[in-house]
Design an enzyme around this catalytic site. Structure first.
Site, PDB file in Angstrom:
ATOM      1  N   ASP A  29      -9.236  -6.635  -3.213  1.00  0.00           N
ATOM      2  CA  ASP A  29      -8.807  -5.468  -2.422  1.00  0.00           C
ATOM      3  C   ASP A  29      -9.964  -4.485  -2.301  1.00  0.00           C
ATOM      4  O   ASP A  29     -10.482  -3.983  -3.301  1.00  0.00           O
ATOM      5  CB  ASP A  29      -7.614  -4.804  -3.110  1.00  0.00           C
ATOM      6  CG  ASP A  29      -6.902  -3.788  -2.209  1.00  0.00           C
ATOM      7  OD1 ASP A  29      -7.585  -3.111  -1.425  1.00  0.00           O
ATOM      8  OD2 ASP A  29      -5.672  -3.679  -2.311  1.00  0.00           O
TER       9      ASP A  29
ATOM     10  N   SER B 214       0.833  -1.198   0.000  1.00  0.00           N
ATOM     11  CA  SER B 214       0.000   0.000   0.000  1.00  0.00           C
ATOM     12  C   SER B 214       0.875   1.258   0.000  1.00  0.00           C
ATOM     13  O   SER B 214       1.699   1.429  -0.899  1.00  0.00           O
ATOM     14  CB  SER B 214      -0.965  -0.034   1.193  1.00  0.00           C
ATOM     15  OG  SER B 214      -1.983   0.936   1.067  1.00  0.00           O
TER      16      SER B 214
ATOM     17  N   HIS C  59      -7.049  -6.304   0.873  1.00  0.00           N
ATOM     18  CA  HIS C  59      -5.959  -5.334   0.999  1.00  0.00           C
ATOM     19  C   HIS C  59      -4.898  -5.785   1.997  1.00  0.00           C
ATOM     20  O   HIS C  59      -3.703  -5.667   1.723  1.00  0.00           O
ATOM     21  CB  HIS C  59      -6.516  -3.971   1.419  1.00  0.00           C
ATOM     22  CG  HIS C  59      -5.510  -2.859   1.331  1.00  0.00           C
ATOM     23  ND1 HIS C  59      -4.961  -2.455   0.137  1.00  0.00           N
ATOM     24  CD2 HIS C  59      -4.937  -2.079   2.285  1.00  0.00           C
ATOM     25  CE1 HIS C  59      -4.104  -1.468   0.355  1.00  0.00           C
ATOM     26  NE2 HIS C  59      -4.060  -1.237   1.651  1.00  0.00           N
TER      27      HIS C  59
END
Length: 320
Positions: free
Chosen positions: A243, A159, A275
């Site tokens: 995600d 991320s 995610h």
């Protein structure tokens, strides 16, 4: 009637101006979340809780900010790769220790975990420029250590950590052997339009078709799509197709951009990966993909490109 319409227009305009002012003033709090709701900023555990051998490492960023990190050693005799791990935007490095424990077990590697400024026990306040300083300080520290193989330093970023890692890899082609990106966004500018849809026509990254009138007010754009095409090292893209925060299309766009100028890119997707849990839902296939990548691009003995492709293909067939 016209009076009501004017009042409505003025009211809507006032709300928009107030919203924009709040966005400008509070944007760092939206991007960086060092403390999760209901939890303390302090580390809930240390690597010792998981019986991991570690040392506290204190660094100074280029602007003088004092940073905390953990160097977690696989074993005294381990000469495997060292993973420089960059976390997501929320929580602190202690919340990633279970993942790191399994990473060390499966990949036979050391791991260096950096607390960004303002996170964990690090001083300061988070910002894009500051975190870039932090990442560079961590890499410089690893590059001068005598107890690791400095030719096998690999960046892993998930991320926000992927955005951090991409910049660091681009700026340090001789210090970083390879880059691994997991569920990373194309840019914060693009994410702003996803999290706050009313901004979509006013804020956007290089892939956006809107007028981007408000891009200038975003202090942490993290434009990974613009950076990844300049990374020279091999890149592994790990994408969770479920995600719920970063659209999986972002990872595909990053890969497509990178592969235009970098033949040493690999893209692996995981149909049930979300995610934060792609590493769990991906199971053996997840770790095998990383191991094959490391064997090829951060090796003790160079392996063949064809071997990576064929073995991943075998895993895909087995998964089906």
């Amino acid at each position: 009637m016209s009076g009501w319409l004017k009042a409505l227009a003025y009211g809507a305009g006032g709300v928009a101006v107030a919203g924009l002012a709040a966005l400008v003033a509070l944007q760092e709090r939206l991007v960086y979340v060092p403390v999760l709701p209901g939890l303390a900023r302090a580390y809930p555990i240390t690597p010792a809780r998981l019986r991991l051998s570690y040392e506290d490492v204190w660094l100074r960023a280029a602007d003088g900010v004092r940073l905390h990190s953990w160097f977690i050693r696989h074993s005294p005799t381990c000469r495997g790769p060292t993973i420089l791990f960059f976390q997501e935007n929320a929580g602190n490095i202690a919340h990633r220790l279970e993942f790191v424990r399994l990473m060390m077990q499966r990949l036979q590697c050391n791991v260096f975990m950096l607390s960004y400024r303002g996170y964990g026990e690090s001083d300061g306040y988070p910002s894009q420029k500051g975190i870039q300083y932090d990442a560079q300080a961590a890499l410089d520290h690893l590059a001068q250590r005598k107890d690791i193989d400095t030719s096998r330093i690999v960046i892993f970023g998930r991320s926000l950590g992927g955005a951090v890692g991409a910049v660091l890899a681009k700026n340090n082609p001789e210090k970083v052997a390879a880059l691994i990106l997991e569920n990373t966004f194309t840019s914060i500018l693009d994410m702003a339009g996803i999290m706050l849809p009313f901004l979509r026509w006013f804020i956007g990254g290089s892939s956006s078709k809107g007028p981007k009138l408000l891009n200038c007010v975003v202090r942490s754009p993290w434009s990974t799509l613009d950076i990844v095409g300049e990374v020279k090292q091999p890149i592994l893209f790990l994408s969770g197709l479920q995600d719920e925060l970063v659209p999986p299309s972002h990872m595909k766009m990053l890969y497509d951009k990178a592969v235009e100028h970098n033949r040493n890119c690999r893209f692996i997707d995981f149909p049930s990966g979300m995610h934060m849990d792609t590493w769990m839902s991906g199971g053996d296939r997840y770790w095998r993909a990383i191991q094959l990548f490391l064997d090829q691009y951060a090796p003790e003995v160079q392996s063949r490109d064809a071997s990576f492709k064929s073995e991943i293909a075998e895993d895909d067939e087995a998964a089906d």
